[in-house]
Design a protein around this motif. Structure first.
Motif, PDB file in Angstrom:
ATOM      1  N   CYS A   1     131.521  13.015   3.589  1.00 43.50           N
ATOM      2  CA  CYS A   1     131.682  14.406   3.517  1.00 43.50           C
ATOM      3  C   CYS A   1     132.893  14.544   2.255  1.00 43.50           C
ATOM      4  O   CYS A   1     133.734  13.389   2.302  1.00 43.50           O
TER       5      CYS A   1
ATOM      6  N   CYS B   1     133.685  12.010   7.896  1.00 43.17           N
ATOM      7  CA  CYS B   1     132.457  11.632   8.576  1.00 43.17           C
ATOM      8  C   CYS B   1     131.161  11.551   7.348  1.00 43.17           C
ATOM      9  O   CYS B   1     131.737  11.679   6.215  1.00 43.17           O
TER      10      CYS B   1
ATOM     11  N   HIS C   1     127.754  13.259   6.356  1.00 46.15           N
ATOM     12  CA  HIS C   1     126.580  14.089   6.576  1.00 46.15           C
ATOM     13  C   HIS C   1     125.210  13.446   6.377  1.00 46.15           C
ATOM     14  O   HIS C   1     124.906  12.835   5.623  1.00 46.15           O
TER      15      HIS C   1
ATOM     16  N   CYS D   1     132.010  21.305  10.420  1.00 49.66           N
ATOM     17  CA  CYS D   1     132.755  20.328   9.727  1.00 49.66           C
ATOM     18  C   CYS D   1     133.692  21.297   8.856  1.00 49.66           C
ATOM     19  O   CYS D   1     133.170  22.247   8.528  1.00 49.66           O
TER      20      CYS D   1
ATOM     21  N   CYS E   1     134.181  20.872   5.836  1.00 51.83           N
ATOM     22  CA  CYS E   1     134.068  21.220   4.472  1.00 51.83           C
ATOM     23  C   CYS E   1     132.978  22.405   4.339  1.00 51.83           C
ATOM     24  O   CYS E   1     132.440  22.793   3.429  1.00 51.83           O
TER      25      CYS E   1
HETATM   26 ZN    ZN Z   1     131.766  17.936   5.888  1.00 47.06          ZN
END
Ligand code: ZN
Length: 435
Positions: free
Chosen positions: A249, A254, A256, A311, A313
């Protein structure tokens, strides 16, 4: 004209799940009708394509493994006639037969499209110049990284692995902005750029690296030596197209993964029961659109966990943690199960140590096992600190892993660098051959 995007069009988890169910139904029917292996598997489990009515029905399907791929050599899991197959790729296969996977043109097109998505998620644009330092040939790496760059519309600089002189030359002359490599090659290149004093002559912004685990300290080191580049871990395996099936990400906590191309389950590697979101276990994948060699509940041996919830983001694509190791990397030492990644973690938290290490496992004539950790001092750390650093490693290992290793702190640069994958575990305890 709106900006071209490779992100999926769905906006909600429900839409994604509806897409997954449709893909699962198609894949099971396609595999049942096209592959004698899958038909036999499903019949043995008493499941027909009509039994798949919800995503929950995934659990009814039998698991498949790397052994099934080897047994079906050279065209395992093939579910289309040969006239539709346009390419094969193979994995390096350290034991026995290689794994060979075949692709239709649509499989290749899908792979390119979602690899372009990986670059897009990492913020790569058509203005970027992407220098590729991974292997070309039967491997999925080189051709995968390159096709994704071209699909996105950026400029590919296909150098391949090794060839450090040419890499340095192009980093300076072509002002490449992105480097794609293994973690080991990333470290090797970062040290080389530093050694040659060209860090201020290059224009590198991002390093996209995959195919092996990397410790926190190794990432830090690569970023620093390159003058502060952003790092993106990219997962991938030959069985599941190749690299680019997800990416770290942009917020960096993490990975994706492309839930519109495959379903990811986490199973307990011992009991093979599904684990709740958030727990570490073996990643098992089921493809949703793959034609030539579909995967149905394929055991990847990779250890990760699903991270639940949305998330930071803003991406709706589901996520998992960075790969922590493989079920077959794990070793037993005096009845304790140890993943090399837990050693990574301990070492990267002790200031004064470098990023390189080796784990040597031996058995003495009395049958007692020994673990020797060879660890590099950090660059510029005084040799006189070796004893103190060694004691700290032993103390931390005792408390966190419940084992007592022997430790040898060696000088910075003493352990071998490689442009491929670094071998870290040397286990000589088994002296007879494993059949
Ligand atoms: Zn993310």
């Amino acid at each position: 004209m709106s900006k071209q995007t490779f992100m999926p069009s769905f906006k909600t988890v429900e839409e994604l799940q509806a897409h997954q169910l449709q893909g699962l139904k198609w894949s099971v029917r396609h595999a049942y009708q096209g592959s004698s292996f899958y038909r036999a598997q499903l019949e043995a489990a008493g499941v027909t394509p009509d039994d798949i009515r919800s995503l929950d029905d995934l659990k009814k399907l039998p698991l498949t493994t790397g052994d099934d791929l080897r047994d079906g050599y050279p065209f395992p899991f093939r579910a289309v006639p040969f006239e539709q197959i346009v390419r094969i790729h193979a994995s390096s296969g350290t034991t026995g037969k290689r794994k060979i996977l075949c692709y239709t043109q649509k499989d290749i097109d899908d792979w390119e499209r979602f690899f372009a998505r990986a670059y897009e998620m990492a913020g790569v644009t058509p203005l970027d110049r992407v220098q590729i330092a991974v292997g070309y040939g039967v491997w999925t790496a080189g051709v995968g990284f390159q096709a994704g760059v071209e699909k996105l519309g950026a400029m590919a600089v296909p150098v391949g692995p090794g060839n450090v002189d040419m890499h340095c030359e192009f980093l300076v002359d072509l002002q490449s902005t992105v480097l794609c490599c293994t973690a080991s090659m990333g470290l090797l290149m970062a040290e080389e750029v530093h050694k040659r004093g060209i860090a201020d002559k290059i224009n590198l912004k991002k390093v996209i690296y995959g195919s092996e685990r990397s410790s926190v300290s190794m990432r830090r080191k690569v970023s620093e030596l390159f003058g502060g580049v952003e790092l993106f871990d990219i997962p991938g395996m030959t069985e599941l197209y190749g690299p680019g099936t997800g990416i770290e990400c942009p917020d960096h906590d993490c990975i994706h993964y492309w839930g519109d191309y495959y379903i990811l389950e986490i199973l307990d590697p011992e009991t093979l029961e599904p684990l709740p979101d958030g727990e570490w276990g073996e990643m098992v994948v089921t493809t949703l659109t793959k034609e030539a060699a579909p995967l149905i509940r394929y055991r990847t041996r990779d250890i990760t966990r699903i991270i639940p919830g949305p998330c930071t983001c803003g991406s709706i694509l589901p996520r998992h943690s960075r790969i922590r190791g493989r079920t077959d990397d794990m070793f037993k030492f005096r009845a304790v199960n140890i993943y090399p990644s837990s050693i990574d973690k301990i070492l990267s938290e002790i200031p004064g140590l470098g990023s390189e290490y080796q784990i040597h496992l031996t058995r003495d004539p009395g049958g007692r096992d020994h673990m020797l950790l060879k660890v590099e001092r950090g660059e510029g750390v005084e040799p006189g600190r070796a004893d103190e650093l060694g004691r700290e490693i032993i103390y931390t290992a005792k408390h966190k892993l419940l084992v007592t290793p022997e430790v040898e702190v060696v000088e910075y640069g003493a352990l071998p660098r490689t442009d491929r994958k670094s071998k870290r575990v040397f286990d000589t305890r088994i002296t007879d051959s494993v059949v």
